[in-house]
Design an enzyme around this catalytic site. Sequence first.
Site, PDB file in Angstrom:
ATOM      1  N   HIS A 491       0.868  -1.187   0.000  1.00 17.94           N
ATOM      2  CA  HIS A 491       0.000   0.000   0.000  1.00 17.94           C
ATOM      3  C   HIS A 491       0.904   1.236   0.000  1.00 17.94           C
ATOM      4  O   HIS A 491       1.310   1.738   1.049  1.00 17.94           O
ATOM      5  CB  HIS A 491      -0.898  -0.010   1.247  1.00 17.94           C
ATOM      6  CG  HIS A 491      -1.804   1.181   1.350  1.00 17.94           C
ATOM      7  ND1 HIS A 491      -3.094   1.176   0.889  1.00 17.94           N
ATOM      8  CD2 HIS A 491      -1.598   2.412   1.865  1.00 17.94           C
ATOM      9  CE1 HIS A 491      -3.650   2.357   1.112  1.00 17.94           C
ATOM     10  NE2 HIS A 491      -2.750   3.123   1.719  1.00 17.94           N
ATOM     11  N   ASP A 538      -2.195 -10.121   0.443  1.00 13.62           N
ATOM     12  CA  ASP A 538      -1.308  -9.209  -0.289  1.00 13.62           C
ATOM     13  C   ASP A 538      -2.174  -8.342  -1.205  1.00 13.62           C
ATOM     14  O   ASP A 538      -2.213  -8.518  -2.420  1.00 13.62           O
ATOM     15  CB  ASP A 538      -0.283 -10.016  -1.085  1.00 13.62           C
ATOM     16  CG  ASP A 538       0.804  -9.122  -1.689  1.00 13.62           C
ATOM     17  OD1 ASP A 538       0.824  -7.915  -1.368  1.00 13.62           O
ATOM     18  OD2 ASP A 538       1.615  -9.633  -2.478  1.00 13.62           O
ATOM     19  N   GLU A 547       0.612  -1.974   4.396  1.00 10.49           N
ATOM     20  CA  GLU A 547       1.278  -0.675   4.487  1.00 10.49           C
ATOM     21  C   GLU A 547       2.478  -0.744   5.416  1.00 10.49           C
ATOM     22  O   GLU A 547       2.438  -1.381   6.470  1.00 10.49           O
ATOM     23  CB  GLU A 547       0.328   0.419   4.972  1.00 10.49           C
ATOM     24  CG  GLU A 547       0.973   1.801   4.923  1.00 10.49           C
ATOM     25  CD  GLU A 547       0.012   2.931   5.246  1.00 10.49           C
ATOM     26  OE1 GLU A 547       0.259   4.063   4.779  1.00 10.49           O
ATOM     27  OE2 GLU A 547      -0.982   2.695   5.958  1.00 10.49           O
TER      28      GLU A 547
END
Length: 597
Positions: A491, A538, A547
């Site tokens: 992310h 994922d 993230e």
Amino acid sequence: MSLGKHNMWGGPLEIHTKDTEEDEEEDRNIDRAAYQGSQSEEEVKQSWLLKPDNRKEKKNKWGNKYFNTVTFKSFILVTIIVVFIVLIAKFVPHNHRHRRVSPSDNYTVALPQALMFFNAQRSGRLPKNNNVSWRDYSCLQDSQLLGGYYDGGDASKYNFPAAFSMTMLSWSVLEYKEKYEAAHKLNHIKDIIKWGTDYLLNTFDSSANSTDKIASQIVTNKHCWMRPEEIEYKRFASDCGTCPALAAETAAALAAASIVFKDNKVYSKKLIHGADIVFKFATKGQGEKYSSGTDPFSNIYNSTNYWDEFLWGGVWLYFATGNSTYLDLVTSPGLAEKTGSFGKKLDRGVLSWDNKLPGAMLLLGRLRMFMDFGYPYEEILRKFHDQINGIICSYLPDSSRFNRTKAGLIQLNHGRPRPLQYVVNAAFLTKLYSDYMDILLIEGLDCGTKFYKKQELREFAETQMNYILGENPHSMSYVVGFGDRYPKHVHHRGASIPNDKRKYGCRGWKWRDSKEPNPNIIHGAMVAGPDRYDGFKDARFNYNYTEATLAGNAGLVAALVALSEITTTGIDKNTMFFAVPPAVSSYSPPPPSPWVP
């Protein structure tokens, strides 16, 4: 077992040691004595030279031939021995503390990658040696706050976790400087820290003698998924006039870094001055939270308390300055009571951007273990030391304080998302504490029902870090770029959009929602991690899995260097105390009251 007259943790230890030519010569003499055994120097020389027999030779050609053969062979043997000894003397170091070992362990291999994450998070005008090909200058319109680091994948700068990250990185340097040197990464991590502290000095008026506000954050537009290089609009910093936690953490970061840069006297002094100013601002008695509540984004990183930052910041300022005012503050019973240091709340033992208690306790325990401070500090330092003992015990396998996943990952955040940032901090603290034990020849830790050898503390740290590096049910490394299998959909706005010199503006949503791997690999990023069932998705849109953040990677770096086997060197017990004055007294009770007839 006591090794000294006063200090139960190993006796009065010398904080400043000398590495003189006499010491080196003594080592050389010891090496020579070990080789020579009980022989005198003259006898050894004679055995090396093998002087020829001066008696008259017999005129026997076979005897002469045999003698010449033996002599020649003896000469070759002696030559080989001498060369071998010379090579040993040249290449084997006399100071075994600096002996280098194979850098093939996973922790040493992962360390440079973990550091590269910070290069990928830089904002502003990048240095020429940034070495992340898909990053460029960005957010040059940030109002008076150029530079610094983006916290995660959304190009926002949150100064509270950023300051904590710089404190943690500085702490790791102060403890393991020689490991960074052996890995040729000392200059790199110092550059990373300075990039952060230069920015923090600009978040308030650090050149003045006081301040009444500090910048808390700069956030980006939530409704645009775009590369930070394309953010050309002006972003404004949120100023905060009542944010003691942020200010005290900033003071901790600047103070810790001032010790890292102690050889640069001008910069170190600038950092200490800034730390002193912002700590006074933090402790002036105003404010209850991270911000006054007028900042709509403050809850993203809003500290639940600020007393732990007072303890943390005060300890670092004492180490940086040696000013006993800070020591008196952090050892005052009133502050300890407000922090809840001696309570039984479970979460107080989890080091994070929001809770500094375990780190502060370990530093105060370090002060007790290596310095003989005595009355009036001994009693409360012992209490802090006892508390960190209990916290370390709570991490260990037989403790029921924290749950574990089926595969063994400790659940320091009680099964909530983003667990790895807490795990790496616990691994760092535990390995570091075992290294303190090494120096003081302490065999282990008494956890009530069980005694743990110090090796078991290291094994806990190794088990947790090995899980993160790939020993988990998915056989996946949660550090991007490490190993053969790692998350491909991090992310991260910059990593997810192609760097093809085209401007896409807010049209980046198609890449955020794409199932294709990121076109740019953000090396060294430790993602948020699996759920409490060891499950992992994922998925780029799910930041609770994918993230990475500054605070998480700072703990990762600290744990990796602590566990690295690139040298046999332990901690550096001296540098952190370079400004701390000698012990004020030995362990003794207060003087009796005057006699009254």
